[in-house]
Design a protein around this motif. Structure first.
Motif, short mmCIF file in Angstrom:
data_model
loop_
_atom_site.label_atom_id
_atom_site.label_comp_id
_atom_site.label_asym_id
_atom_site.label_seq_id
_atom_site.Cartn_x
_atom_site.Cartn_y
_atom_site.Cartn_z
N LEU A 21 -0.28 0.37 3.41
CA LEU A 21 -0.27 -1.17 3.16
C LEU A 21 0.47 -1.74 4.20
N PHE A 53 9.88 14.87 -1.59
CA PHE A 53 8.96 13.69 -1.47
C PHE A 53 8.88 13.03 -2.89
N LEU A 101 6.00 -6.34 -0.37
CA LEU A 101 6.43 -5.16 -0.16
C LEU A 101 7.81 -4.86 -0.18
N VAL A 132 5.13 -1.13 -3.32
CA VAL A 132 4.30 -2.27 -3.11
C VAL A 132 4.45 -3.10 -4.50
N VAL A 180 6.25 5.27 -2.53
CA VAL A 180 6.75 6.62 -1.90
C VAL A 180 7.68 6.41 -1.13
N PHE A 195 4.39 10.71 3.82
CA PHE A 195 4.39 9.04 4.00
C PHE A 195 4.87 8.87 5.32
N LEU A 205 6.24 5.17 7.98
CA LEU A 205 6.51 3.71 8.05
C LEU A 205 5.82 3.34 9.39
N TYR A 261 15.34 6.65 -0.26
CA TYR A 261 14.75 5.43 0.09
C TYR A 261 13.33 5.39 -0.09
N PHE A 279 3.54 0.71 5.50
CA PHE A 279 3.77 2.00 5.15
C PHE A 279 2.64 2.78 4.74
N THR A 280 2.48 4.15 4.71
CA THR A 280 1.50 4.81 4.41
C THR A 280 1.95 6.08 3.50
N ALA A 281 0.87 6.51 2.56
CA ALA A 281 1.24 7.60 1.67
C ALA A 281 -0.10 8.41 1.87
N LYS A 304 7.46 11.51 7.48
CA LYS A 304 7.97 12.78 6.78
C LYS A 304 6.54 13.72 6.22
N PHE A 355 9.64 3.03 -0.16
CA PHE A 355 8.53 1.93 0.07
C PHE A 355 7.73 1.61 -0.80
#
Lengths: 229, 242
Positions: B238, A178, A101, A140, A167, B122, B124, A136, B111-113, B142, A138
């Motif tokens: 994830l 986004f 990650l 994988v 994303v 998304f 954190l 910024y 994090f998620t989306a 957000k 995140f």
């Protein structure tokens, strides 16, 4: 579970250096056990309590390297604007040999659109502040082609070709957007704790800054170093 | 030099780890293979036979760097090294690699989306699991609506009682706070905050020792200005944990 409880029961609070040193002593003593048992038919058996305690290994005993932090610099091509220098920082957590990650923060500043270039100095679509571009994300990552590279007969480094996707958020033109990011990269492990990488990334977001809302592709080409700890 | 520094920093209080000798184990498998680097693609250049001793130097993902008595240094997979013996003859208590113990006392970040109604979102997350079946999670995210961007913060309780399958179901309940920012400042000037309660559930799937993928569905009951709205969200998360 059995292992865990054994661990608890057997774990020692003593300094470990001593126990290892004494272990050699214990090994020297072991053959005497059966010998004593044989001759002592009726005589009381003297049990010698070894002055060591078994040592078990816990995760904390082993130096682990999961985290990676670093900085990068490169070029960012901002859709409808210009290509500008980009700087940023990154942090990654390597969960398995395949997956990681990653967090990235980068910033740049957009130049002029072609329209502004052609229209002269008094036509500006954005203020200078709104030209600041920062993001910024995140991501994988998946190490798709691990391998080795050979600089010379004697100089070999481990490397990996990886894919990233994820994303994030892009601040540009005074708006939050986004952002979906996909990319590829190549990493060379110079030392156990030092790597160098090259990345190619596409930051995609919908923008209506210049015209009707459209998906913009902002292409990043960057390189950086990271430290493992 | 760098490694020595890190070792000291990582040591638990009161124990000087740098002075400790590296842990030594005895190979219990017929042999273990030494790779040149921590990855299955890297070539095997040496094997250590049953009964020989290895010194544990460091760990990287699911690989251990070990040193043979003969001096060779290489990387071996955690699952192979899991079947080694301590000098006492007991099986080494290396970090476990079984599914059920992923769930014990672990900190996790991720994090998620997802899609919040029609808008991408998304977040954190950071969580802690004090019990095998119960964990708590903080979330900051957000949501990007066409006209409004929303920041939200939430706290969730995650209940995960069933661990026997590779897909782990869970339910969650939580509280979230939303704040809004208009995209076109001229159209909407002042937007209030809102808060809501969340209920949801999902499935988790563990990859490797510390990588978790979660698919989740949530319903929110959001109230602002004494008005309550039901909203739903799908998301993929994830997580890594340690």
């Amino acid at each position: 579970m059995e292992n865990r409880s054994k661990h608890l029961l057997l774990s020692t609070r003593k300094p470990r250096g001593i126990s290892t040193a004494l272990l050699t002593g214990l090994l020297a003593l072991t053959p005497m056990g059966p010998l004593q048992a044989q001759e002592g038919g009726s005589a009381p058996v003297q049990v010698i309590e070894p002055d060591i305690e078994p040592r078990s290994i816990s995760e904390a005993d082993i130096d682990s390297e999961f985290f990676e932090v670093g900085a990068f610099a490169g070029m960012l091509t901002i859709d409808n604007f210009s290509s500008e220098p980009l700087v940023g920082v990154s942090a990654a957590f390597h969960a398995t040999e395949d997956f990681f990650l990653q967090f990235n923060y980068g910033m740049s500043e957009a130049g002029l659109t072609s329209f502004e270039e052609l229209s002269g100095a008094n036509v500006r679509l954005l203020t200078d502040d709104d030209r600041d571009y920062s993001y910024y994300d995140f991501l994988v990552g998946y190490n798709i082609f691990p391998g080795e590279i050979f600089f010379s007969d004697s100089l070999t480094f481990n490397s990996a070709f990886y894919l990233v996707g994820g994303v994030g958020n892009t601040e540009f033109g005074g708006e939050s957007n986004f952002t979906t990011t996909i990319g590829t990269g190549f990493r060379i492990v110079l030392l156990d704790w030092l790597t160098v990488h090259v990345d190619f990334r596409d930051h995609m977001f919908n923008s209506d800054l210049i015209r009707e809302s459209q998906l913009t592709h902002n292409i990043e080409l960057s390189s950086g170093i990271t430290l493992f700890f | 030099m760098f490694t020595a520094l890190v070792l000291t920093a990582g040591a638990s209080p009161g124990v000087s780890q740098a002075a400790d000798p590296a842990p030594v184990l005895e190979v219990a498998d017929p042999f273990i293979e030494l790779h040149t680097a921590p990855g299955r693609g890297y070539p095997v250049f040496h094997v250590i036979e049953k009964g020989e001793q290895v010194e544990l130097l460091k760990r990287k993902t699911n690989w251990y760097k070990v040193k043979a008595v003969s001096g060779e240094t290489g990387w071996t997979k955690a699952t192979q090294l899991g079947r080694t013996l301590q000098p006492t003859g007991l099986p080494a208590d290396l970090p476990e690699v079984t599914h059920g113990q992923y769930l014990e006392s672990s900190w996790r970040v991720g994090f998620t989306a997802g899609m919040f109604e029609e808008s991408p979102s998304f977040s954190l997350t950071a969580g802690y699991r004090p019990l095998t079946w119960l964990g708590a999670e903080l979330e900051a995210g957000k949501i990007y609506n066409e006209s409004v961007t929303s920041d939200y913060y939430g706290a969730n309780l995650v209940i995960e009682p069933l661990h026997q399958w590779s897909l782990t179901p869970y339910v969650l309940a939580g509280y979230s706070q939303f704040s809004f920012d208009a995209r076109q400042k001229v159209l909407l000037s002042e937007l209030g905050d809102a808060d809501g309660v969340t209920f949801g559930g999902g499935l988790g799937y563990y990859i490797g020792r510390n990588f978790l993928i979660r698919a989740e569905y949530r319903v929110y009951s959001v109230s602002s200005n004494s008005d309550s709205t039901g909203l739903s969200e799908w998301k993929i998360g994830l997580n890594t944990f340690f």
